[in-house]
Enzyme design. Structure first.
Site, PDB file in Angstrom:
ATOM      1  N   HIS A 185     -18.570 -12.673   7.153  1.00 36.71           N
ATOM      2  CA  HIS A 185     -18.246 -11.938   5.925  1.00 36.71           C
ATOM      3  C   HIS A 185     -19.504 -11.213   5.472  1.00 36.71           C
ATOM      4  O   HIS A 185     -20.606 -11.717   5.594  1.00 36.71           O
ATOM      5  CB  HIS A 185     -17.775 -12.906   4.824  1.00 36.71           C
ATOM      6  CG  HIS A 185     -17.075 -12.194   3.708  1.00 36.71           C
ATOM      7  ND1 HIS A 185     -17.757 -11.604   2.675  1.00 36.71           N
ATOM      8  CD2 HIS A 185     -15.764 -11.959   3.489  1.00 36.71           C
ATOM      9  CE1 HIS A 185     -16.893 -11.038   1.851  1.00 36.71           C
ATOM     10  NE2 HIS A 185     -15.677 -11.229   2.318  1.00 36.71           N
ATOM     11  N   ASP A 202      -9.133 -14.853   6.021  1.00 40.22           N
ATOM     12  CA  ASP A 202      -8.164 -14.270   6.968  1.00 40.22           C
ATOM     13  C   ASP A 202      -7.913 -15.168   8.167  1.00 40.22           C
ATOM     14  O   ASP A 202      -6.899 -15.041   8.848  1.00 40.22           O
ATOM     15  CB  ASP A 202      -8.670 -12.911   7.456  1.00 40.22           C
ATOM     16  CG  ASP A 202      -8.710 -11.922   6.316  1.00 40.22           C
ATOM     17  OD1 ASP A 202      -9.817 -11.536   5.908  1.00 40.22           O
ATOM     18  OD2 ASP A 202      -7.627 -11.593   5.786  1.00 40.22           O
TER      19      ASP A 202
HETATM   20  C1  SDX Z   1     -12.190  -9.303   4.451  1.00 40.22           C
HETATM   21  O1  SDX Z   1     -15.646  -7.336   1.585  1.00 40.22           O
HETATM   22  C2  SDX Z   1     -14.757  -8.175   1.294  1.00 40.22           C
HETATM   23  O2  SDX Z   1     -14.805  -8.831   0.292  1.00 40.22           O
HETATM   24  C3  SDX Z   1     -13.629  -8.269   2.281  1.00 40.22           C
HETATM   25  C4  SDX Z   1     -12.589  -9.330   2.005  1.00 40.22           C
HETATM   26  C5  SDX Z   1     -11.826  -9.057   0.743  1.00 40.22           C
HETATM   27  O3  SDX Z   1     -11.287 -10.014   0.183  1.00 40.22           O
HETATM   28  O4  SDX Z   1     -11.707  -7.872   0.369  1.00 40.22           O
HETATM   29  O5  SDX Z   1     -13.209 -10.604   1.908  1.00 40.22           O
HETATM   30  C6  SDX Z   1     -11.559  -9.393   3.127  1.00 40.22           C
HETATM   31  O6  SDX Z   1     -12.302  -8.225   4.933  1.00 40.22           O
HETATM   32  C7  SDX Z   1     -12.725 -10.538   5.133  1.00 40.22           C
HETATM   33  C8  SDX Z   1     -13.447 -10.198   6.478  1.00 40.22           C
HETATM   34  C9  SDX Z   1     -12.344 -10.062   7.514  1.00 40.22           C
HETATM   35  N1  SDX Z   1     -12.906  -9.472   8.776  1.00 40.22           N
HETATM   36  C10 SDX Z   1     -12.979 -10.207   9.889  1.00 40.22           C
HETATM   37  O7  SDX Z   1     -12.715 -11.418   9.961  1.00 40.22           O
HETATM   38  C11 SDX Z   1     -13.399  -9.403  11.107  1.00 40.22           C
HETATM   39  C12 SDX Z   1     -14.469 -10.179  11.880  1.00 40.22           C
HETATM   40  N2  SDX Z   1     -15.695 -10.193  11.088  1.00 40.22           N
HETATM   41  C13 SDX Z   1     -16.713  -9.201  11.391  1.00 40.22           C
HETATM   42  O8  SDX Z   1     -16.141  -7.934  11.655  1.00 40.22           O
HETATM   43  C14 SDX Z   1     -17.839  -9.213  10.381  1.00 40.22           C
HETATM   44  O9  SDX Z   1     -18.186 -10.521  10.164  1.00 40.22           O
HETATM   45  C15 SDX Z   1     -17.650  -8.552   9.025  1.00 40.22           C
HETATM   46  C16 SDX Z   1     -17.310  -7.112   9.162  1.00 40.22           C
HETATM   47  C17 SDX Z   1     -16.599  -9.251   8.245  1.00 40.22           C
HETATM   48  C18 SDX Z   1     -18.967  -8.684   8.278  1.00 40.22           C
HETATM   49  O10 SDX Z   1     -19.895  -8.052   9.036  1.00 40.22           O
HETATM   50  P1  SDX Z   1     -21.405  -7.914   8.491  1.00 40.22           P
HETATM   51  O11 SDX Z   1     -21.763  -8.856   7.421  1.00 40.22           O
HETATM   52  O12 SDX Z   1     -21.635  -6.466   8.248  1.00 40.22           O
HETATM   53  O13 SDX Z   1     -22.190  -8.448   9.651  1.00 40.22           O
HETATM   54  P2  SDX Z   1     -22.608  -7.586  10.860  1.00 40.22           P
HETATM   55  O14 SDX Z   1     -21.413  -6.862  11.385  1.00 40.22           O
HETATM   56  O15 SDX Z   1     -23.807  -6.800  10.494  1.00 40.22           O
HETATM   57  O16 SDX Z   1     -22.980  -8.729  11.862  1.00 40.22           O
HETATM   58  C19 SDX Z   1     -24.156  -9.514  11.627  1.00 40.22           C
HETATM   59  C20 SDX Z   1     -24.367 -10.235  12.935  1.00 40.22           C
HETATM   60  C21 SDX Z   1     -24.253  -9.289  14.117  1.00 40.22           C
HETATM   61  O17 SDX Z   1     -25.080  -9.785  15.120  1.00 40.22           O
HETATM   62  P3  SDX Z   1     -26.576  -9.083  15.277  1.00 40.22           P
HETATM   63  O18 SDX Z   1     -26.318  -7.590  15.429  1.00 40.22           O
HETATM   64  O19 SDX Z   1     -27.310  -9.410  13.986  1.00 40.22           O
HETATM   65  O20 SDX Z   1     -27.154  -9.739  16.479  1.00 40.22           O
HETATM   66  O21 SDX Z   1     -23.325 -11.220  13.103  1.00 40.22           O
HETATM   67  C22 SDX Z   1     -22.544 -10.883  14.224  1.00 40.22           C
HETATM   68  C23 SDX Z   1     -22.819  -9.437  14.586  1.00 40.22           C
HETATM   69  O22 SDX Z   1     -22.677  -9.240  15.968  1.00 40.22           O
HETATM   70  N3  SDX Z   1     -21.140 -11.066  13.803  1.00 40.22           N
HETATM   71  C24 SDX Z   1     -20.201 -11.573  14.580  1.00 40.22           C
HETATM   72  C25 SDX Z   1     -19.049 -11.602  13.787  1.00 40.22           C
HETATM   73  N4  SDX Z   1     -19.332 -11.105  12.579  1.00 40.22           N
HETATM   74  C26 SDX Z   1     -20.639 -10.755  12.599  1.00 40.22           C
HETATM   75  N5  SDX Z   1     -20.214 -12.009  15.872  1.00 40.22           N
HETATM   76  C27 SDX Z   1     -19.041 -12.458  16.356  1.00 40.22           C
HETATM   77  N6  SDX Z   1     -17.889 -12.536  15.630  1.00 40.22           N
HETATM   78  C28 SDX Z   1     -17.873 -12.108  14.357  1.00 40.22           C
HETATM   79  N7  SDX Z   1     -16.739 -12.189  13.641  1.00 40.22           N
END
Ligand code: SDX
Length: 426
Positions: free
Chosen positions: A308, A366
């Site tokens: 998140h 989710d």
């Molecule tokens: C919602 O914003 C809100 O409040 C949203 C929400 C709401 O109520 O409105 O809470 C609803 O959208 C919940 C989130 C649902 N999305 C998912 O479950 C999709 C999977 N999650 C990822 O796409 C991701 O975690 C995010 C988009 C949710 C958050 O991404 P961030 O905080 O921008 O983190 P990032 O993409 O910059 O990743 C940071 C690191 C990365 O590795 P490095 O580049 O630092 O080496 O963490 C890794 C990413 O590769 N990472 C993951 C991951 N999420 C982040 N690796 C594997 N699986 C994941 N799910």
């Protein structure tokens, strides 16, 4: 405003460039950079807005490190345990939980505005039966802009409140109709003998040839899902609604834009993506391969339902909905569902894996909501539509707050990296 300043040192270290520090009631202070461009000729650079407060708001507060979520100051755990959705909707929209009289009046308003105009129903026939419900909702909600000519002065409080109530009241029928239409069943109308959450279930699953019997366990579960998803401060879809509203666009068009943004798999589309991922995994034995892919920098695969942008501890909503998911599965005799077994094993492995611990990737709301909705009979294509029904309350609350604040148009700038001026010579 506080009496603290951040001093920006640009070039000459002795020069004083004080930037005011703004204090909220709780949470991080903010450096007020509004005068930066005029005074220093500088922009701030923050793509993704990780460190940017795009507005001030009194509606919802999240502390990502504490795993805290407050609606108008009340912890989500207390609201989920003690309130119904109508009370939470009133709290978010108007700032306070309603007393008995206010609740009765609010619920009557919702009942008075929950029908869809007969010509709105004709929009559904323009879609293919296999249209994604979110595509239908984007279209139908936006099309509501063409109705209600009687009250479109959205600078008037009365018209603002009526539009807000119309959207909250009609969204369950709009979402349910996108499902029944795709299933080849007649679109169902609200039944005002039922509460908001039960009405949504009857419009989704009721059949014209038999009375709909509300299962109180499922009604409670859908009400919890809606409370937990009602608002979440400046998430992507709410920020979209605010940006659209800042131009003076009408609320139906603003919410259509919010629905479009919520549809993305990184946002509200994640619950559908979680189910597709769990079905693709198929069994707990395949989980190590999936986790390996999720950790592979060269693989775009993400473990859907994990991580998140704000919660770098755990998502408090996930902790609440996890219990209800297990209860509903047991109530439905699905406690041994392969899907849940795969989900629980994936959760166990991910929570013990060094990569996920280090990156603070916990299950978010989710991860469980999709499993619960599937158990309740919702097709996975409807999961984000359910999220949109709930988040409509948050979207209209932020729209009302922005309208009442008299916000000017949002106009971010950019760090330009394109060609320098050149002459066109032919
Ligand atoms: C919602 O914003 C809100 O409040 C949203 C929400 C709401 O109520 O409105 O809470 C609803 O959208 C919940 C989130 C649902 N999305 C998912 O479950 C999709 C999977 N999650 C990822 O796409 C991701 O975690 C995010 C988009 C949710 C958050 O991404 P961030 O905080 O921008 O983190 P990032 O993409 O910059 O990743 C940071 C690191 C990365 O590795 P490095 O580049 O630092 O080496 O963490 C890794 C990413 O590769 N990472 C993951 C991951 N999420 C982040 N690796 C594997 N699986 C994941 N799910």
């Amino acid at each position: 405003m506080s009496n603290q300043f951040a001093n920006l040192v640009v070039g000459d270290a002795s020069a004083q460039n004080p930037l005011p520090i703004l204090k909220g009631t709780i949470g991080p202070d903010a450096v007020d950079v509004r005068a930066l461009l005029d005074k220093q000729g500088l922009l701030t650079f923050d793509p993704g807005f990780r460190s940017t407060a795009s507005c001030q708001s009194a509606i919802t507060y999240i502390d990502g490190d504490k795993g805290q979520l407050l609606y108008r100051g009340y912890p989500i755990e207390q609201l989920a345990a003690q309130c119904n959705f109508d009370e939470v909707a009133h709290l978010l929209m108007h700032g306070e939980l309603p007393n008995a009289e206010e609740l009765a009046s609010f619920q009557q308003d919702l009942r008075d505005h929950n029908l869809l105009h007969d010509q709105v129903l004709s929009f559904y026939r323009g879609f293919r039966r296999d249209a994604h419900p979110m595509a239908v909702m984007v279209g139908v909600v936006g099309a509501l802009s063409a109705f209600y000519q009687d009250s479109q002065d959205y600078n008037r409080d009365a018209d603002q409140q009526k539009a807000a109530i119309r959207l909250v009241a009609k969204m369950p029928a709009i979402a349910a109709a996108s499902f029944t239409y795709s299933a080849g069943r007649p679109i169902r109308h609200p039944d005002n003998s039922l509460d908001y959450a039960s009405n949504f279930l009857q419009m989704m699953f009721g059949k014209p040839n038999e009375p709909y019997i509300v299962d109180p366990v499922l009604a409670k579960a859908i009400e919890l899902i809606m409370i937990l998803h009602a608002d979440h401060e400046q998430n992507a879809s709410t920020s979209t609604v605010r940006m659209a509203a800042s131009s003076g666009a009408n609320p139906f068009a603003c919410l259509s834009a919010g629905i479009a943004t919520l549809w993305g798999p990184a946002h509200g589309g994640a619950n559908e993506a979680v189910l597709l991922m769990l079905e693709e995994i198929g069994s707990p034995e395949r989980i190590p391969d999936v986790v390996k892919r999720a950790k592979d920098k060269n693989d775009p695969f993400r473990l859907m339902g994990f991580g998140h942008r704000v919660y770098k501890n755990y998502d408090p909503r996930a902790a609440i909905i996890r219990d209800t998911t297990l209860n509903v599965l047991s109530h439905l005799g699905m406690e041994n569902s392969p899907l849940m077994a795969t989900a629980l094993e994936l959760e166990r492995i991910a929570l013990s894996d060094e990569y996920f611990i280090k990156k603070k990737l916990y299950p978010n709301v989710d991860f469980y909501s999709g499993i619960l909705l599937r158990a309740m009979g919702f097709p996975s294509r409807m999961f984000t539509a359910v999220f949109a029904v709930a988040r409509t309350v948050g979207w209209v609350s932020h729209w009302l707050e922005l309208k009442q604040e008299g916000h000017g148009i949002d106009r971010p700038r950019q760090l330009y990296t394109g060609p320098t001026p050149r002459q066109l010579e032919r």
